[in-house]
Write a protein that holds these residues in place. Sequence first.
Motif, PDB file in Angstrom:
ATOM      1  N   ASN A   1      -0.908  -8.458   0.332  1.00  0.00           N
ATOM      2  CA  ASN A   1      -1.063  -7.371   1.298  1.00  0.00           C
ATOM      3  C   ASN A   1      -0.362  -6.108   0.828  1.00  0.00           C
ATOM      4  OD1 ASN A   1      -2.582  -8.888   3.060  1.00  0.00           O
ATOM      5  ND2 ASN A   1      -0.817  -9.607   4.204  1.00  0.00           N
ATOM      6  N   LEU A   2       0.800  -6.262   0.232  1.00  0.00           N
ATOM      7  CA  LEU A   2       1.546  -5.112  -0.275  1.00  0.00           C
ATOM      8  C   LEU A   2       0.796  -4.431  -1.420  1.00  0.00           C
ATOM      9  CD1 LEU A   2       4.186  -3.537   0.032  1.00  0.00           C
ATOM     10  CD2 LEU A   2       5.159  -5.019  -1.701  1.00  0.00           C
ATOM     11  N   VAL A   3       0.222  -5.206  -2.322  1.00  0.00           N
ATOM     12  CA  VAL A   3      -0.535  -4.645  -3.445  1.00  0.00           C
ATOM     13  C   VAL A   3      -1.755  -3.890  -2.937  1.00  0.00           C
ATOM     14  CG1 VAL A   3      -1.973  -5.255  -5.435  1.00  0.00           C
ATOM     15  CG2 VAL A   3       0.281  -6.294  -5.159  1.00  0.00           C
ATOM     16  N   VAL A   4      -2.459  -4.454  -1.965  1.00  0.00           N
ATOM     17  CA  VAL A   4      -3.641  -3.789  -1.414  1.00  0.00           C
ATOM     18  C   VAL A   4      -3.232  -2.503  -0.697  1.00  0.00           C
ATOM     19  CG1 VAL A   4      -5.491  -4.000   0.284  1.00  0.00           C
ATOM     20  CG2 VAL A   4      -5.012  -5.878  -1.276  1.00  0.00           C
ATOM     21  N   LEU A   5      -2.117  -2.534   0.027  1.00  0.00           N
ATOM     22  CA  LEU A   5      -1.649  -1.350   0.724  1.00  0.00           C
ATOM     23  C   LEU A   5      -1.263  -0.244  -0.260  1.00  0.00           C
ATOM     24  CD1 LEU A   5      -0.916  -0.079   3.455  1.00  0.00           C
ATOM     25  CD2 LEU A   5       1.377  -1.007   3.137  1.00  0.00           C
ATOM     26  N   VAL A   6      -0.591  -0.591  -1.344  1.00  0.00           N
ATOM     27  CA  VAL A   6      -0.220   0.396  -2.357  1.00  0.00           C
ATOM     28  C   VAL A   6      -1.476   0.980  -3.009  1.00  0.00           C
ATOM     29  CG1 VAL A   6       0.872   0.670  -4.615  1.00  0.00           C
ATOM     30  CG2 VAL A   6       2.069  -0.536  -2.798  1.00  0.00           C
ATOM     31  N   ALA A   7      -2.466   0.137  -3.285  1.00  0.00           N
ATOM     32  CA  ALA A   7      -3.720   0.629  -3.863  1.00  0.00           C
ATOM     33  C   ALA A   7      -4.411   1.596  -2.915  1.00  0.00           C
ATOM     34  CB  ALA A   7      -4.636  -0.536  -4.197  1.00  0.00           C
TER      35      ALA A   7
ATOM     36  N   LEU B   1      -7.587  -6.089   6.002  1.00  0.00           N
ATOM     37  CA  LEU B   1      -7.775  -6.827   7.262  1.00  0.00           C
ATOM     38  C   LEU B   1      -8.116  -8.287   7.013  1.00  0.00           C
ATOM     39  CD1 LEU B   1      -9.694  -4.180   9.390  1.00  0.00           C
ATOM     40  CD2 LEU B   1      -7.294  -4.860   9.565  1.00  0.00           C
ATOM     41  N   LYS B   2      -8.872  -8.557   5.975  1.00  0.00           N
ATOM     42  CA  LYS B   2      -9.189  -9.951   5.654  1.00  0.00           C
ATOM     43  C   LYS B   2      -7.922 -10.718   5.277  1.00  0.00           C
ATOM     44  CE  LYS B   2     -11.637 -12.857   2.425  1.00  0.00           C
ATOM     45  NZ  LYS B   2     -12.261 -12.944   1.127  1.00  0.00           N
ATOM     46  N   ASN B   3      -7.072 -10.081   4.459  1.00  0.00           N
ATOM     47  CA  ASN B   3      -5.839 -10.755   4.051  1.00  0.00           C
ATOM     48  C   ASN B   3      -4.856 -10.907   5.206  1.00  0.00           C
ATOM     49  OD1 ASN B   3      -6.534 -11.240   1.390  1.00  0.00           O
ATOM     50  ND2 ASN B   3      -5.850  -9.227   0.737  1.00  0.00           N
TER      51      ASN B   3
ATOM     52  N   CYS C   1     -11.013  -0.989   0.842  1.00  0.00           N
ATOM     53  CA  CYS C   1      -9.573  -1.279   0.912  1.00  0.00           C
ATOM     54  C   CYS C   1      -9.169  -1.760   2.299  1.00  0.00           C
ATOM     55  CB  CYS C   1      -8.772  -0.041   0.519  1.00  0.00           C
ATOM     56  SG  CYS C   1      -8.911   0.380  -1.217  1.00  0.00           S
ATOM     57  N   VAL C   2      -9.690  -1.123   3.338  1.00  0.00           N
ATOM     58  CA  VAL C   2      -9.362  -1.555   4.701  1.00  0.00           C
ATOM     59  C   VAL C   2      -9.910  -2.951   4.961  1.00  0.00           C
ATOM     60  CG1 VAL C   2      -9.826  -1.082   7.138  1.00  0.00           C
ATOM     61  CG2 VAL C   2      -9.097   0.752   5.636  1.00  0.00           C
TER      62      VAL C   2
END
Length: 121
Positions: free
Chosen positions: A100-106, A71-73, A66-67
Amino acid sequence: RKSFPSVFSLPADRSAGLYFPSSYVYLEGHRSLGQFTDSLRVQFPLPDASMPYNACIITCTVFALCVGVTLKNLGYVIKPAKGEAEGKRKAQKRLKLLVNLVVLVALVVVVLVADSETRLY
């Protein structure tokens, strides 16, 4: 009659297992024709030293994935082609923000689930 034993009837030593006595099985209508079954000993699963290690490795792997995606995005730069309108640039920035928001929520969900599973009550 209860089908499951209560917690207090279980043995104190978990490595001893749970014993079920033998039973008598007979044919319908012929009580004289029957047979005793074997008794059964059910072993309880015992934690060993590798279980916390496996849990840590799985959690760290999910966290690192996830990190890494986040960071890639965050570092990914969208370069519009020459002559594109300003509206497309804004749409691409919104799309990047949404990803980025979807990845952060996940990531937050994974952390909360891992925390709720490891919490001692």
